[in-house]
Scaffold this motif. Sequence first.
Motif, PDB file in Angstrom:
ATOM      1  N   VAL A  42       0.838  -1.203   0.000  1.00 10.43           N
ATOM      2  CA  VAL A  42       0.000   0.000   0.000  1.00 10.43           C
ATOM      3  C   VAL A  42       0.874   1.254   0.000  1.00 10.43           C
ATOM      4  O   VAL A  42       0.639   2.183  -0.784  1.00 10.43           O
ATOM      5  CB  VAL A  42      -0.964  -0.003   1.208  1.00 10.43           C
ATOM      6  N   GLN A  43       1.884   1.263   0.863  1.00  7.60           N
ATOM      7  CA  GLN A  43       2.772   2.435   0.925  1.00  7.60           C
ATOM      8  C   GLN A  43       3.513   2.633  -0.397  1.00  7.60           C
ATOM      9  O   GLN A  43       3.609   3.758  -0.895  1.00  7.60           O
ATOM     10  CB  GLN A  43       3.793   2.279   2.054  1.00  7.60           C
ATOM     11  N   LEU A  44       4.033   1.539  -0.950  1.00  8.71           N
ATOM     12  CA  LEU A  44       4.769   1.655  -2.215  1.00  8.71           C
ATOM     13  C   LEU A  44       3.867   2.162  -3.333  1.00  8.71           C
ATOM     14  O   LEU A  44       4.298   2.948  -4.183  1.00  8.71           O
ATOM     15  CB  LEU A  44       5.411   0.319  -2.584  1.00  8.71           C
ATOM     16  N   GLY A  45       2.616   1.731  -3.321  1.00  7.14           N
ATOM     17  CA  GLY A  45       1.654   2.222  -4.310  1.00  7.14           C
ATOM     18  C   GLY A  45       1.426   3.715  -4.178  1.00  7.14           C
ATOM     19  O   GLY A  45       1.352   4.445  -5.176  1.00  7.14           O
ATOM     20  N   ARG A  46       1.326   4.197  -2.946  1.00  4.38           N
ATOM     21  CA  ARG A  46       1.109   5.630  -2.704  1.00  4.38           C
ATOM     22  C   ARG A  46       2.348   6.460  -3.069  1.00  4.38           C
ATOM     23  O   ARG A  46       2.238   7.636  -3.377  1.00  4.38           O
ATOM     24  CB  ARG A  46       0.773   5.885  -1.227  1.00  4.38           C
ATOM     25  N   LEU A  47       3.521   5.832  -3.022  1.00  2.00           N
ATOM     26  CA  LEU A  47       4.766   6.539  -3.319  1.00  2.00           C
ATOM     27  C   LEU A  47       5.226   6.342  -4.766  1.00  2.00           C
ATOM     28  O   LEU A  47       6.333   6.741  -5.131  1.00  2.00           O
ATOM     29  CB  LEU A  47       5.873   6.058  -2.368  1.00  2.00           C
ATOM     30  N   ALA A  48       4.370   5.774  -5.596  1.00  2.00           N
ATOM     31  CA  ALA A  48       4.739   5.405  -6.966  1.00  2.00           C
ATOM     32  C   ALA A  48       5.240   6.584  -7.799  1.00  2.00           C
ATOM     33  O   ALA A  48       6.042   6.399  -8.720  1.00  2.00           O
ATOM     34  CB  ALA A  48       3.565   4.729  -7.662  1.00  2.00           C
ATOM     35  N   ASP A  49       4.806   7.798  -7.493  1.00  4.42           N
ATOM     36  CA  ASP A  49       5.248   8.951  -8.289  1.00  4.42           C
ATOM     37  C   ASP A  49       6.611   9.492  -7.844  1.00  4.42           C
ATOM     38  O   ASP A  49       7.116  10.461  -8.412  1.00  4.42           O
ATOM     39  CB  ASP A  49       4.197  10.066  -8.249  1.00  4.42           C
ATOM     40  N   CYS A  50       7.223   8.861  -6.850  1.00  3.93           N
ATOM     41  CA  CYS A  50       8.558   9.279  -6.396  1.00  3.93           C
ATOM     42  C   CYS A  50       9.616   8.789  -7.383  1.00  3.93           C
ATOM     43  O   CYS A  50       9.464   7.745  -8.013  1.00  3.93           O
ATOM     44  CB  CYS A  50       8.851   8.730  -5.004  1.00  3.93           C
ATOM     45  N   ASP A  51      10.689   9.532  -7.483  1.00  4.99           N
ATOM     46  CA  ASP A  51      11.785   9.166  -8.382  1.00  4.99           C
ATOM     47  C   ASP A  51      12.616   8.012  -7.836  1.00  4.99           C
ATOM     48  O   ASP A  51      13.188   7.237  -8.597  1.00  4.99           O
ATOM     49  CB  ASP A  51      12.692  10.383  -8.621  1.00  4.99           C
ATOM     50  N   ARG A  52      12.679   7.923  -6.512  1.00  3.00           N
ATOM     51  CA  ARG A  52      13.418   6.836  -5.861  1.00  3.00           C
ATOM     52  C   ARG A  52      12.714   6.523  -4.552  1.00  3.00           C
ATOM     53  O   ARG A  52      12.288   7.438  -3.847  1.00  3.00           O
ATOM     54  CB  ARG A  52      14.863   7.259  -5.628  1.00  3.00           C
ATOM     55  N   ILE A  53      12.605   5.238  -4.220  1.00  2.00           N
ATOM     56  CA  ILE A  53      11.934   4.825  -2.988  1.00  2.00           C
ATOM     57  C   ILE A  53      12.872   3.932  -2.180  1.00  2.00           C
ATOM     58  O   ILE A  53      13.426   2.967  -2.702  1.00  2.00           O
ATOM     59  CB  ILE A  53      10.618   4.064  -3.282  1.00  2.00           C
ATOM     60  N   PHE A  54      13.012   4.263  -0.911  1.00  2.00           N
ATOM     61  CA  PHE A  54      13.744   3.444   0.040  1.00  2.00           C
ATOM     62  C   PHE A  54      12.700   2.768   0.925  1.00  2.00           C
ATOM     63  O   PHE A  54      11.734   3.420   1.342  1.00  2.00           O
ATOM     64  CB  PHE A  54      14.676   4.305   0.898  1.00  2.00           C
ATOM     65  N   HIS A  55      12.870   1.487   1.202  1.00  2.00           N
ATOM     66  CA  HIS A  55      11.885   0.803   2.048  1.00  2.00           C
ATOM     67  C   HIS A  55      12.552  -0.268   2.894  1.00  2.00           C
ATOM     68  O   HIS A  55      13.609  -0.796   2.531  1.00  2.00           O
ATOM     69  CB  HIS A  55      10.767   0.190   1.202  1.00  2.00           C
ATOM     70  N   GLU A  56      11.923  -0.559   4.051  1.00  2.00           N
ATOM     71  CA  GLU A  56      12.484  -1.572   4.947  1.00  2.00           C
ATOM     72  C   GLU A  56      11.426  -2.101   5.901  1.00  2.00           C
ATOM     73  O   GLU A  56      10.358  -1.516   6.060  1.00  2.00           O
ATOM     74  CB  GLU A  56      13.667  -1.013   5.721  1.00  2.00           C
ATOM     75  N   LYS A  57      11.762  -3.224   6.505  1.00  2.00           N
ATOM     76  CA  LYS A  57      10.941  -3.828   7.548  1.00  2.00           C
ATOM     77  C   LYS A  57      11.746  -3.725   8.832  1.00  2.00           C
ATOM     78  O   LYS A  57      12.706  -4.466   9.035  1.00  2.00           O
ATOM     79  CB  LYS A  57      10.616  -5.280   7.217  1.00  2.00           C
ATOM     80  N   ALA A  58      11.373  -2.737   9.669  1.00  2.00           N
ATOM     81  CA  ALA A  58      12.123  -2.465  10.896  1.00  2.00           C
ATOM     82  C   ALA A  58      11.239  -1.717  11.875  1.00  2.00           C
ATOM     83  O   ALA A  58      10.320  -0.998  11.473  1.00  2.00           O
ATOM     84  CB  ALA A  58      13.359  -1.630  10.579  1.00  2.00           C
ATOM     85  N   SER A  59      11.520  -1.864  13.152  1.00  2.00           N
ATOM     86  CA  SER A  59      10.785  -1.146  14.193  1.00  2.00           C
ATOM     87  C   SER A  59      10.974   0.351  14.018  1.00  2.00           C
ATOM     88  O   SER A  59      12.042   0.817  13.624  1.00  2.00           O
ATOM     89  CB  SER A  59      11.283  -1.580  15.566  1.00  2.00           C
ATOM     90  N   GLY A  60       9.943   1.100  14.364  1.00  2.00           N
ATOM     91  CA  GLY A  60      10.032   2.557  14.284  1.00  2.00           C
ATOM     92  C   GLY A  60      10.429   3.188  15.594  1.00  2.00           C
ATOM     93  O   GLY A  60      10.403   4.409  15.733  1.00  2.00           O
ATOM     94  N   ALA A  61      10.803   2.361  16.590  1.00  2.00           N
ATOM     95  CA  ALA A  61      11.123   2.888  17.913  1.00  2.00           C
ATOM     96  C   ALA A  61      12.242   3.924  17.865  1.00  2.00           C
ATOM     97  O   ALA A  61      12.160   4.964  18.517  1.00  2.00           O
ATOM     98  CB  ALA A  61      11.477   1.757  18.870  1.00  2.00           C
TER      99      ALA A  61
END
Length: 187
Positions: A17-36
């Motif tokens: 869902v997040q990647l879909g919303r960010l589709a118009d970005c020129d570059r996307i960084f993503h990860e699976k990690a705690s936000g603490a």
Amino acid sequence: MRIGYARVSSAGQKLDVQLGRLADCDRIFHEKASGATAKDRSELQKALDFVRDEDVFVVTKLDRLARSVIDLAGIVQRLQGKNVDLVVLDQGIDTTTLYGRVQFNILAAIGEFERELIKERSMEGREKALARGVKFGAKPKLTKKETIDLIRDFEAPGCSKTEIAEHYGISRSSVYRLYAENREKSV
């Protein structure tokens, strides 16, 4: 240039869902990690290093970026130092405007308050469970009878501690620990 950042907390969650919303970005960084904490997220750090003067840093929700006011303030300060704007799609935050900066600070404070409430409720629930006799942690590997047998085997001449450990499916150090903790009880 628009730089997107997406994060989920655990391996079971999906970034779709997040990647879909960010589709118009020129570059996307993503990860699976705690936000603490922000410092433990390598992709966030790469994204913050990557952005350049007049870029726009985009996230879908503020809590995907950080969970504490201190982390959010540090990230925004770092972005501002590079002359990079922050856009948070779901909350309509755009730090290029005064209203967007005020809204950002209010939502950041609410997010930290919410996180503290969750921690407090979790601690209260844990204390109540302990009072009811709930035991946390791993279940004992051996039954009471097996523990008594282990002590008998431990004290038997010629029985190696390694063989005892293998027989009960535990480590040698557990054999010694169980013996020390339970030898008076079995007498």
